[in-house]
Motif scaffolding. Sequence first.
Motif, PDB file in Angstrom:
ATOM      1  N   UNK B 176       0.829  -1.211   0.000  1.00 34.05           N
ATOM      2  CA  UNK B 176       0.000   0.000   0.000  1.00 34.05           C
ATOM      3  C   UNK B 176       0.861   1.257   0.000  1.00 34.05           C
ATOM      4  N   UNK B 179       1.831   1.867  -3.433  1.00 38.62           N
ATOM      5  CA  UNK B 179       0.684   2.339  -4.215  1.00 38.62           C
ATOM      6  C   UNK B 179       0.448   3.826  -3.955  1.00 38.62           C
ATOM      7  N   UNK B 180       0.529   4.217  -2.680  1.00 36.39           N
ATOM      8  CA  UNK B 180       0.339   5.622  -2.336  1.00 36.39           C
ATOM      9  C   UNK B 180       1.426   6.476  -2.987  1.00 36.39           C
ATOM     10  N   UNK B 182       3.106   5.801  -5.729  1.00 35.49           N
ATOM     11  CA  UNK B 182       2.927   5.894  -7.181  1.00 35.49           C
ATOM     12  C   UNK B 182       1.751   6.804  -7.535  1.00 35.49           C
ATOM     13  N   UNK B 183       0.700   6.752  -6.727  1.00 32.21           N
ATOM     14  CA  UNK B 183      -0.447   7.629  -6.984  1.00 32.21           C
ATOM     15  C   UNK B 183      -0.030   9.091  -6.809  1.00 32.21           C
ATOM     16  N   UNK B 186       1.872  10.395  -9.744  1.00 35.58           N
ATOM     17  CA  UNK B 186       1.146  10.697 -10.976  1.00 35.58           C
ATOM     18  C   UNK B 186       0.281  11.926 -10.876  1.00 35.58           C
ATOM     19  N   UNK B 187      -0.350  12.130  -9.741  1.00 35.48           N
ATOM     20  CA  UNK B 187      -1.258  13.268  -9.631  1.00 35.48           C
ATOM     21  C   UNK B 187      -1.456  13.577  -8.148  1.00 35.48           C
ATOM     22  N   UNK B 189      -2.547  16.218  -6.573  1.00 36.39           N
ATOM     23  CA  UNK B 189      -3.819  16.855  -6.193  1.00 36.39           C
ATOM     24  C   UNK B 189      -4.921  15.815  -6.016  1.00 36.39           C
ATOM     25  N   UNK B 190      -5.032  14.931  -7.011  1.00 36.27           N
ATOM     26  CA  UNK B 190      -6.080  13.932  -6.940  1.00 36.27           C
ATOM     27  C   UNK B 190      -5.806  12.939  -5.809  1.00 36.27           C
ATOM     28  N   UNK B 191      -4.534  12.587  -5.617  1.00 34.58           N
ATOM     29  CA  UNK B 191      -4.205  11.693  -4.505  1.00 34.58           C
ATOM     30  C   UNK B 191      -4.701  12.306  -3.201  1.00 34.58           C
ATOM     31  N   UNK B 192      -4.493  13.609  -3.069  1.00 32.76           N
ATOM     32  CA  UNK B 192      -4.937  14.295  -1.860  1.00 32.76           C
ATOM     33  C   UNK B 192      -6.453  14.253  -1.732  1.00 32.76           C
ATOM     34  N   UNK B 196      -4.854  10.979   0.609  1.00 32.30           N
ATOM     35  CA  UNK B 196      -3.418  10.762   0.770  1.00 32.30           C
ATOM     36  C   UNK B 196      -2.788  12.013   1.384  1.00 32.30           C
TER      37      UNK B 196
END
Lengths: 231, 301
Positions: B176, B179-180, B182-183, B186-187, B189-192, B196
């Motif tokens: 995990x 995964x966090x 890598x997310x 990539x982005x 803002x969206x992860x947040x 995240x």
Amino acid sequence: MLELRDIHASYGQVKVLFGVSLSVAPGEILCLMGRNGAGKSTIMKTIMGQVPAAEGSISLDGKNLHTMPPHLIPKEGVGYIPQGRRLFSELTVAENIEIGLMTRNEGADTREWVLELFPRLRERLSQVAGTLSGGEQQMLATARALCLRPKVLLLDEPTEGLQPSMIELVRQVVVKMKSEGYAIILVEQRVDAVLSIADRVTFIENGKDRETVAASELQSDPTKLTKYLGV
Amino acid sequence: MLASLEGAVISAILVLTAMGLSIVFGVMRVVNVAHGEFFMLGAVLAWVVTTTLGGHPVFGFVAALIVVPVLVGCIAAGADRLILKRVNYDPDRTIVATIGMLYIIQQATLMTYGPEARPVEAPFNTRLSLPWFEFGDEGFQMIWPWGLSITSYKLFVIFAAIAVLIALWIVLTRTKIGLIMRATQQDSDTAQAFGVPVGKVYSWVFGLGAGLAALGAVLVVPIQQAHYLMGGDPLLLAFIVVIIGGLGSLPGTVIAALLIGMSDGIISVFFSPTLAKIIATFLVAMVLVFRPQGLLGRAPS
């Protein structure tokens, strides 16, 4: 439920929102309409904390969101489907869903429920998200947000660039979520799509909410559409 | 054979250092100019730990191997909170900020540790003659027939680096945490928007990157000695590797580290180290001309 009161916000030096107030109740679809640049997407970003609110307050079930660190806002139950979908495009479908599940520690049952809603995604779990078609990407973005089992769902132009059958699918899902008691805020440009599903419409102009009317009222008397949107 | 083994040792150290740089750039979009100083700090702290503990070299070394990367990682994470967070991870300003960190760390080391180069004793340093590999029998302390040999420690460095790389790969792709990361890469803002805590992830990643450099440094001190100016070369080489491999591409970084390390080892043995550096730099120029995104990098779309 979700209530914005007199929100002011800016991108750096450029002020975009000049006092926006709106509210949405469970089982209700509120649609934000307005011309390009009116501040619709910024309202969404301000709710998510991506754009800080300089003044005013945002509360969800009485809890203040605007004072929280941005990463805690989704944990309160706010599912966000951003404009342009913003998938983690190099991660697989399964991993994108996993990120959604991790947000509020949802388990396998939520995953099953979401995959029931979008059977197409189940066929493509190991595929990289960026290689999906536009419609499938929209499904995945929606699925990812639903993985939170949110109280409030924010949809920013979900039908942008989709073929009619996909638009219909998005519409069905939104209506279904409404019947399950979600509060939904929808930013949408297409008047016909809005009038058929929205309960209320708030017109946004120059960073302010001008007027909120019932969708049924607009259907019988479209003069306000002409006034605010020029259509 | 000897040359390629020397090359493999250089590659092993280089791959750890460059991997740290690559992860930090990949996830945070920060070009960490102070990366070489975290490497140096790792080497110097390895000396500090082994000398204060005393006792058997194996004991001190194992302690250094565990403590030093964690310590350097914490220092880096602290620097991230204190400095990089304040400049909002702006690409230009972080370069200037990390240059500042470079000098602060370097001069602080000079003031406390001093200008001497100090060795750390290798935990084991048996000389292995090379035919051992070919015959496969018990070859410790064997007389080396052709004047060719490698030490058991150097072999250990190679295998340790491979083990760390595999562990890192597993963490990045199977957990995990990975995964966090890598997310966020990539982005952010969206992860947040999906819960995240991007700020914390950045601190962890910056710490991890520095920790990897420090780990490479702990492995290298028994071969190279710790000195306050030793950060320059690894920084340059790590940049070369990351550029050739493709910014932010981890497999590319591994391949490029092998390429540069092996060529450096082989050319240094047969010709001169200077020629090796010239060729490495020339390679960078060629890569930048013909494949600006790096060997495995993706062209911006």
